[in-house]
Design an enzyme around this catalytic site. Structure first.
Site, PDB file in Angstrom:
ATOM      1  N   CYS A 135     -22.419 -44.604  -1.414  1.00 45.71           N
ATOM      2  CA  CYS A 135     -23.413 -45.539  -0.894  1.00 45.71           C
ATOM      3  C   CYS A 135     -23.885 -45.077   0.480  1.00 45.71           C
ATOM      4  O   CYS A 135     -23.100 -44.587   1.295  1.00 45.71           O
ATOM      5  CB  CYS A 135     -22.863 -46.956  -0.845  1.00 45.71           C
ATOM      6  SG  CYS A 135     -22.027 -47.409   0.666  1.00 45.71           S
ATOM      7  N   GLU A 136     -25.180 -45.213   0.705  1.00 43.14           N
ATOM      8  CA  GLU A 136     -25.744 -44.699   1.950  1.00 43.14           C
ATOM      9  C   GLU A 136     -25.477 -45.624   3.131  1.00 43.14           C
ATOM     10  O   GLU A 136     -25.739 -45.260   4.268  1.00 43.14           O
ATOM     11  CB  GLU A 136     -27.252 -44.475   1.791  1.00 43.14           C
ATOM     12  CG  GLU A 136     -28.074 -45.727   1.590  1.00 43.14           C
ATOM     13  CD  GLU A 136     -29.545 -45.404   1.340  1.00 43.14           C
ATOM     14  OE1 GLU A 136     -29.831 -44.282   0.912  1.00 43.14           O
ATOM     15  OE2 GLU A 136     -30.384 -46.290   1.582  1.00 43.14           O
ATOM     16  N   HIS A 137     -24.953 -46.812   2.880  1.00 44.39           N
ATOM     17  CA  HIS A 137     -24.690 -47.729   3.985  1.00 44.39           C
ATOM     18  C   HIS A 137     -23.328 -47.508   4.616  1.00 44.39           C
ATOM     19  O   HIS A 137     -23.154 -47.698   5.812  1.00 44.39           O
ATOM     20  CB  HIS A 137     -24.807 -49.187   3.500  1.00 44.39           C
ATOM     21  CG  HIS A 137     -26.124 -49.483   2.881  1.00 44.39           C
ATOM     22  ND1 HIS A 137     -26.271 -50.026   1.619  1.00 44.39           N
ATOM     23  CD2 HIS A 137     -27.385 -49.268   3.340  1.00 44.39           C
ATOM     24  CE1 HIS A 137     -27.558 -50.148   1.344  1.00 44.39           C
ATOM     25  NE2 HIS A 137     -28.248 -49.682   2.356  1.00 44.39           N
ATOM     26  N   HIS A 138     -22.337 -47.138   3.792  1.00 41.44           N
ATOM     27  CA  HIS A 138     -20.978 -46.973   4.309  1.00 41.44           C
ATOM     28  C   HIS A 138     -20.403 -45.587   4.042  1.00 41.44           C
ATOM     29  O   HIS A 138     -19.299 -45.289   4.463  1.00 41.44           O
ATOM     30  CB  HIS A 138     -20.051 -48.023   3.674  1.00 41.44           C
ATOM     31  CG  HIS A 138     -20.521 -49.425   3.848  1.00 41.44           C
ATOM     32  ND1 HIS A 138     -21.303 -50.078   2.916  1.00 41.44           N
ATOM     33  CD2 HIS A 138     -20.348 -50.302   4.872  1.00 41.44           C
ATOM     34  CE1 HIS A 138     -21.575 -51.303   3.354  1.00 41.44           C
ATOM     35  NE2 HIS A 138     -21.017 -51.459   4.534  1.00 41.44           N
ATOM     36  N   GLN A 167     -27.430 -47.857  -5.680  1.00 38.75           N
ATOM     37  CA  GLN A 167     -27.409 -47.820  -7.150  1.00 38.75           C
ATOM     38  C   GLN A 167     -28.786 -48.104  -7.742  1.00 38.75           C
ATOM     39  O   GLN A 167     -29.187 -47.520  -8.749  1.00 38.75           O
ATOM     40  CB  GLN A 167     -26.370 -48.824  -7.664  1.00 38.75           C
ATOM     41  CG  GLN A 167     -26.168 -48.758  -9.174  1.00 38.75           C
ATOM     42  CD  GLN A 167     -25.127 -49.750  -9.652  1.00 38.75           C
ATOM     43  OE1 GLN A 167     -24.213 -50.113  -8.902  1.00 38.75           O
ATOM     44  NE2 GLN A 167     -25.247 -50.199 -10.895  1.00 38.75           N
ATOM     45  N   HIS A 181     -18.202 -50.509  -6.465  1.00 38.52           N
ATOM     46  CA  HIS A 181     -18.509 -49.996  -5.126  1.00 38.52           C
ATOM     47  C   HIS A 181     -17.300 -50.182  -4.215  1.00 38.52           C
ATOM     48  O   HIS A 181     -16.891 -51.302  -3.947  1.00 38.52           O
ATOM     49  CB  HIS A 181     -19.715 -50.740  -4.548  1.00 38.52           C
ATOM     50  CG  HIS A 181     -21.000 -50.430  -5.261  1.00 38.52           C
ATOM     51  ND1 HIS A 181     -22.027 -49.742  -4.666  1.00 38.52           N
ATOM     52  CD2 HIS A 181     -21.401 -50.697  -6.528  1.00 38.52           C
ATOM     53  CE1 HIS A 181     -23.024 -49.598  -5.538  1.00 38.52           C
ATOM     54  NE2 HIS A 181     -22.668 -50.182  -6.670  1.00 38.52           N
TER      55      HIS A 181
HETATM   56 ZN   LIG Z   1     -21.858 -49.673   0.884  1.00 38.01          ZN
END
Ligand SMILES: [Zn+2]
Length: 199
Positions: free
Chosen positions: A87-90, A128, A156
């Site tokens: 995931c590109e956020h975490h 996703q 996730h």
């Molecule tokens: Zn994430």
């Protein structure tokens, strides 16, 4: 030896990433001189390059390399394609299964290419939803089929490891084009065919 797999990494990228990860280890309170960690920055640097190799791959080219004229006009489904992405956020993994279908319009594609384009898009920083759409769009634009359907279900780790309540939840996304959008019957046929695998 009949077959040998060789992993190749960019040396200067490995070096600069290793230096950065050494800093990360120190910042989180680790002793980078203890035995178990001596080679960790380099290992992580290589793992990161492997997990983001999709940036250097062209999914359209992968598909175009194995397109064949063929009269077959029924739905083609590739089920249970393993997906591993981040995931590109975490920058934590998400992983699960993708189910991909298309209805040919004069051309079919070598079946192994479908998991390969899933990988080429998955091995980047992703969400996703976008990953699902990119797979659909790549097949739709290159193969120009009657329709494309993609369903993805994934867990996730950024949800599961960070103490959010729904620890075992699975996220499902879908993307349709052409006949799969226009015809309830076609979409239902696809969903029925993959539904034994949907949780
Ligand atoms: Zn994430």
């Amino acid at each position: 030896m009949a077959y040998e797999r060789i992993d190749k990494y960019n040396e200067s990228t490995t070096k600069s990433l290793s230096d950065l990860y050494k800093n990360v280890l120190e910042e989180v309170g680790e002793d980078t001189k203890r035995e178990g960690l001596l080679k960790t920055p380099e290992r992580v640097a290589k793992a990161m390059q492997f997990l983001t190799q999709g940036y250097h791959q062209d999914p359209s080219e992968i598909l175009k390399s194995a397109m064949f004229a063929e009269d077959y006009s029924q739905m083609v489904i590739v089920k249970d394609i393993e997906v591993y992405s981040m995931c590109e956020h975490h920058m934590l993994p998400f992983f699960g299964k993708a189910h991909v279908a298309y209805i040919p319009n004069g051309h079919i594609v070598g079946l192994s290419k479908i998991p390969r384009i899933v990988d080429a898009f998955a091995r980047r920083l992703q969400v996703q939803e976008r990953l699902t759409n990119q797979i659909r769009d790549c097949i739709h634009e290159n193969l120009k089929p009657v329709g494309v359907a993609v369903v993805m279900e994934a867990s996730h780790l950024c949800m599961q490891m960070r103490g959010i309540e729904k620890q075992n939840s699975v996220t499902t996304t879908s993307a349709f084009s052409g006949e799969f959008l226009d015809s309830d019957k076609t979409r239902k046929e696809f969903l029925d065919l993959i539904s034994t695998k949907l949780s």
